[in-house]
Structure formats: structure tokens, C-alpha cells
Scaffold this motif. Structure first.
Motif, PDB file in Angstrom:
ATOM      1  N   ALA A  23       0.842  -1.208   0.000  1.00 21.78           N
ATOM      2  CA  ALA A  23       0.000   0.000   0.000  1.00 21.78           C
ATOM      3  C   ALA A  23       0.869   1.247   0.000  1.00 21.78           C
ATOM      4  CB  ALA A  23      -0.936  -0.013   1.204  1.00 21.78           C
ATOM      5  N   ASP A  24       1.876   1.281   0.865  1.00 17.64           N
ATOM      6  CA  ASP A  24       2.763   2.446   0.911  1.00 17.64           C
ATOM      7  C   ASP A  24       3.482   2.646  -0.419  1.00 17.64           C
ATOM      8  OD1 ASP A  24       2.062   3.086   3.493  1.00 17.64           O
ATOM      9  OD2 ASP A  24       3.795   2.100   4.413  1.00 17.64           O
ATOM     10  N   ALA A  25       3.947   1.548  -1.030  1.00 16.69           N
ATOM     11  CA  ALA A  25       4.634   1.654  -2.319  1.00 16.69           C
ATOM     12  C   ALA A  25       3.680   2.153  -3.402  1.00 16.69           C
ATOM     13  CB  ALA A  25       5.245   0.308  -2.705  1.00 16.69           C
ATOM     14  N   CYS A  26       2.457   1.638  -3.410  1.00 17.33           N
ATOM     15  CA  CYS A  26       1.463   2.077  -4.399  1.00 17.33           C
ATOM     16  C   CYS A  26       1.141   3.556  -4.247  1.00 17.33           C
ATOM     17  CB  CYS A  26       0.184   1.253  -4.257  1.00 17.33           C
ATOM     18  SG  CYS A  26       0.316  -0.445  -4.842  1.00 17.33           S
ATOM     19  N   ILE A  27       0.998   3.997  -3.007  1.00 15.74           N
ATOM     20  CA  ILE A  27       0.699   5.404  -2.752  1.00 15.74           C
ATOM     21  C   ILE A  27       1.842   6.280  -3.251  1.00 15.74           C
ATOM     22  CG2 ILE A  27       0.346   7.146  -0.946  1.00 15.74           C
ATOM     23  CD1 ILE A  27      -1.048   4.843   0.682  1.00 15.74           C
ATOM     24  N   GLU A  28       3.079   5.921  -2.915  1.00 12.83           N
ATOM     25  CA  GLU A  28       4.236   6.712  -3.340  1.00 12.83           C
ATOM     26  C   GLU A  28       4.362   6.781  -4.852  1.00 12.83           C
ATOM     27  OE1 GLU A  28       7.316   4.627  -1.125  1.00 12.83           O
ATOM     28  OE2 GLU A  28       7.572   6.408   0.132  1.00 12.83           O
ATOM     29  N   GLN A  29       3.956   5.709  -5.544  1.00 13.43           N
ATOM     30  CA  GLN A  29       4.088   5.663  -7.002  1.00 13.43           C
ATOM     31  C   GLN A  29       2.869   6.216  -7.736  1.00 13.43           C
ATOM     32  OE1 GLN A  29       5.409   1.764  -8.271  1.00 13.43           O
ATOM     33  NE2 GLN A  29       6.810   1.631  -6.539  1.00 13.43           N
ATOM     34  N   GLY A  30       1.902   6.752  -6.989  1.00 12.60           N
ATOM     35  CA  GLY A  30       0.735   7.373  -7.607  1.00 12.60           C
ATOM     36  C   GLY A  30      -0.241   6.391  -8.220  1.00 12.60           C
ATOM     37  N   LEU A  31      -0.301   5.184  -7.691  1.00 14.88           N
ATOM     38  CA  LEU A  31      -1.190   4.156  -8.235  1.00 14.88           C
ATOM     39  C   LEU A  31      -2.536   4.084  -7.511  1.00 14.88           C
ATOM     40  CD1 LEU A  31       1.424   1.266  -8.622  1.00 14.88           C
ATOM     41  CD2 LEU A  31       0.587   2.809 -10.395  1.00 14.88           C
TER      42      LEU A  31
END
Length: 93
Positions: A23-31
Motif C-alpha cells: 500500500a505504501d509503495a502504491c501510494i508513493e508511485q501514484g497508483l
């Protein structure tokens, strides 16, 4: 925000969209979109009624290598791949 709001990453986990790390990675990548708008700020808060959508898997996590350890019984000569299956015991460490 009000007391019913929760962190976006926590809400994504509650909805079964992904793990907390993903979730954190998706948020950071704008997904991640909340009510149709991209949210790329960690720590963003959402209300339970807001619509959350995920537009893919985070790049860094999708390409991570996986290591599997196999403890074969003594005298077992079958190739490791043949010993793995849906009935194999799973253990996380």
C-alpha cells in the motif's frame, strides 16, 4: 479530519487490496485513487465511505526476488519442485 478517518494504507489493507508495505509503495508511485483523485502522500487519511481504487502493482515490489527454503526428509531423492504443492506446510519466519 474527523475521528472516523484512518490512514489510507490501513484502509487499503482492510479492503484486501494489498499488504501494508505494498500500500505504501502504491501510494508513493501514484497508483492509488481516492474518489477518483490520485493520492501520493503517505499518511493521507480517508473516511470509510470514500472509494479507493488501485491502478496496478508497485514496480519495486513486483520484481523482488523470492527465496524458498526446503527441508527434505532424510532419504528423499525427488527434485525439490516435486515436493512443493498445495498441501505443503507453510511457515513464515
Amino acid at each position: 479530519m474527523d475521528e472516523t478517518s484512518v490512514r489510507l494504507s490501513k484502509r487499503m489493507v482492510e479492503l484486501g487490496l494489498c499488504s501494508r508495505r505494498e500500500a505504501d509503495a502504491c501510494i508513493e508511485q501514484g497508483l492509488v485513487k481516492v474518489d477518483g483523485k490520485v493520492v501520493n502522500t503517505l499518511g493521507a487519511r480517508v473516511r470509510p465511505e470514500q472509494q479507493i481504487t488501485l491502478a496496478g502493482t508497485p514496480q519495486a515490489l513486483a520484481t523482488l526476488p523470492v527465496t524458498m527454503l526446503l527441508n527434505r526428509p532424510e532419504g528423499e531423492d525427488a527434485p525439490p519442485a516435486q515436493l512443493l504443492g498445495p498441501d505443503s506446510p507453510r511457515r513464515r519466519g
